[in-house]
Design a protein around this motif. Structure first.
Motif, PDB file in Angstrom:
ATOM      1  N   ALA A   1      41.026  42.377  29.010  1.00  0.00           N
ATOM      2  CA  ALA A   1      42.008  42.722  28.130  1.00  0.00           C
ATOM      3  C   ALA A   1      42.011  43.922  26.867  1.00  0.00           C
ATOM      4  O   ALA A   1      40.407  43.593  26.820  1.00  0.00           O
ATOM      5  CB  ALA A   1      43.330  42.062  27.565  1.00  0.00           C
TER       6      ALA A   1
ATOM      7  N   VAL B   1      45.814  33.997  35.826  1.00  0.00           N
ATOM      8  CA  VAL B   1      46.411  33.240  34.698  1.00  0.00           C
ATOM      9  C   VAL B   1      47.458  32.488  35.684  1.00  0.00           C
ATOM     10  O   VAL B   1      48.590  33.427  35.716  1.00  0.00           O
ATOM     11  CB  VAL B   1      46.622  33.926  33.328  1.00  0.00           C
ATOM     12  CG1 VAL B   1      47.198  33.524  32.440  1.00  0.00           C
ATOM     13  CG2 VAL B   1      45.086  34.358  32.795  1.00  0.00           C
TER      14      VAL B   1
ATOM     15  N   VAL C   1      47.753  32.315  28.121  1.00  0.00           N
ATOM     16  CA  VAL C   1      46.332  32.460  27.011  1.00  0.00           C
ATOM     17  C   VAL C   1      46.780  33.290  26.179  1.00  0.00           C
ATOM     18  O   VAL C   1      47.150  34.777  26.281  1.00  0.00           O
ATOM     19  CB  VAL C   1      44.986  32.846  27.628  1.00  0.00           C
ATOM     20  CG1 VAL C   1      45.556  34.202  28.756  1.00  0.00           C
ATOM     21  CG2 VAL C   1      44.010  33.014  27.000  1.00  0.00           C
TER      22      VAL C   1
ATOM     23  N   VAL D   1      45.488  36.245  23.428  1.00  0.00           N
ATOM     24  CA  VAL D   1      43.768  36.988  23.580  1.00  0.00           C
ATOM     25  C   VAL D   1      44.245  38.304  22.258  1.00  0.00           C
ATOM     26  O   VAL D   1      44.350  38.931  22.180  1.00  0.00           O
ATOM     27  CB  VAL D   1      43.628  38.144  25.316  1.00  0.00           C
ATOM     28  CG1 VAL D   1      42.182  38.692  24.628  1.00  0.00           C
ATOM     29  CG2 VAL D   1      44.076  36.962  25.929  1.00  0.00           C
TER      30      VAL D   1
ATOM     31  N   GLU E   1      37.251  39.824  28.192  1.00  0.00           N
ATOM     32  CA  GLU E   1      37.135  38.559  29.151  1.00  0.00           C
ATOM     33  C   GLU E   1      37.777  37.665  28.973  1.00  0.00           C
ATOM     34  O   GLU E   1      37.337  37.266  28.136  1.00  0.00           O
ATOM     35  CB  GLU E   1      35.791  38.878  29.682  1.00  0.00           C
ATOM     36  CG  GLU E   1      35.754  38.075  30.863  1.00  0.00           C
ATOM     37  CD  GLU E   1      34.371  37.860  31.492  1.00  0.00           C
ATOM     38  OE1 GLU E   1      34.057  36.798  31.959  1.00  0.00           O
ATOM     39  OE2 GLU E   1      33.470  38.792  31.190  1.00  0.00           O
ATOM     40  N   VAL E   2      38.754  37.576  30.158  1.00  0.00           N
ATOM     41  CA  VAL E   2      39.652  36.896  29.755  1.00  0.00           C
ATOM     42  C   VAL E   2      39.188  35.601  30.372  1.00  0.00           C
ATOM     43  O   VAL E   2      39.337  34.772  30.324  1.00  0.00           O
ATOM     44  CB  VAL E   2      41.365  37.120  29.953  1.00  0.00           C
ATOM     45  CG1 VAL E   2      42.241  35.729  29.392  1.00  0.00           C
ATOM     46  CG2 VAL E   2      41.441  38.205  29.058  1.00  0.00           C
ATOM     47  N   THR E   3      39.610  35.960  31.935  1.00  0.00           N
ATOM     48  CA  THR E   3      38.682  34.673  32.917  1.00  0.00           C
ATOM     49  C   THR E   3      37.689  35.246  34.364  1.00  0.00           C
ATOM     50  O   THR E   3      38.039  36.693  33.793  1.00  0.00           O
ATOM     51  CB  THR E   3      40.452  34.171  33.192  1.00  0.00           C
ATOM     52  OG1 THR E   3      39.784  32.925  33.800  1.00  0.00           O
ATOM     53  CG2 THR E   3      41.617  34.839  34.264  1.00  0.00           C
TER      54      THR E   3
END
Length: 287
Positions: free
Chosen positions: A50, A106, A110, A112, A125-127
């Motif tokens: 993101a 996702v 979540v 961010v 970095e989210v996942t």
């Protein structure tokens, strides 16, 4: 970063309706985090990033001369899905994403903070998870509410010796469906055994405009800017929920804000289409 600017604008939205995208080729597969087999078992790691770009991390000057610096920009993402599409999805044309491979990145919301880290930090970095190799050329995600907000912004704005502490909380829910990432380097091309990323990009200059862009260009003509919000501040503080914005912004400014929110989501410089936008009290009409 100086004093916190408090501008709370809650644009309340009803839950987003998400349409399933199915391939018409008969070869559509959906990949779960624990089971990414791919053709011939060839997989790699697909990551989700993101990015609020330099506008969030370094600050910028709005179209009407306000120097904006963010301390926090939290976005809440839900139902993020990456696709290999055939034909390649074009958000500027009609039709759904025709998926030959679908990877859920996702499933639960979540949050961010896009402003986290130093000015030159990489996108957040989210996942990441194992996924079938191939070119992921479409991405869809929803902005969903957490603590009554889809986007929460905190920072300061300065102009002509005046400082306003603001906190902006937007609660309008919507879903972005995007094509391939557009930037200096392509993203989403996953080689067997390799790593690739897809990116949800947020262009906050679409909300506030950019003093470095042409004043008569589409970006600044369609952006709200900060001046209408500054006019609502009292004693250097701005707190505004959706009802206050709707009642105290002019009708034209309020509609400009609603329209600008739809242009917030991108994939790099690549475009997205907004669908299933649902309005409720204080959020204006769906568009």
């Amino acid at each position: 970063m100086g004093r916190k600017l408090i501008l709370a604008s809650l644009l309340l939205g009803a839950p987003v309706l998400v349409l399933g995208c199915r391939a018409q080729t008969g070869g559509d597969r959906q990949t779960n985090p624990a089971d990414a087999n791919g053709a011939g078992g060839q997989t790699g790691e697909l990551r989700l990033a993101a990015n609020g770009e330099d506008f969030v991390r370094q600050g910028f000057t709005s179209k009407n001369g306000w120097q904006i610096a963010f301390e926090r920009v939290a976005v809440t993402l839900g139902d993020v899905t990456a696709y290999q599409s055939d034909p390649p999805f074009d958000p500027d044309q009609g039709g759904d994403i025709q998926a030959v491979e679908t990877v859920k990145l996702v499933t639960e919301p979540v949050t961010v903070d896009l402003a986290e880290g130093p000015e030159d930090a990489d996108p957040i970095e989210v996942t990441g998870q194992q996924a079938p190799a191939g070119e992921y050329d479409a991405l869809a995600w929803s902005l969903v509410t957490a603590n009554n907000a889809t986007i929460a912004m905190e920072g300061t704005a300065q102009k002509d010796g005046r400082t306003i502490d603001f906190q902006v909380s937007l609660a309008r829910q919507m879903r972005y469906r995007c094509g391939a990432y557009v930037g200096e380097q392509r993203k989403g091309i996953l080689e067997p055994g390799g790593t690739a990323a897809v990116e949800a990009t947020f262009h906050f200059d679409h909300l506030f405009g950019d003093a470095e862009a042409p004043a008569d260009g589409d970006l600044n003509q369609n952006a709200l800017g900060f001046e209408p919000l500054a006019a609502l501040a009292e004693d250097g503080q701005l707190q505004a929920d959706a009802n206050r914005l709707r009642s105290q912004l002019s009708d034209a400014d309020y509609q400009t804000l609603q329209n600008a929110l739809q242009g917030l989501g991108h994939v790099g410089e690549g475009h997205c289409r907004v669908n299933e936008v649902t309005a409720s009290a204080g959020d204006g009409n769906p568009s």
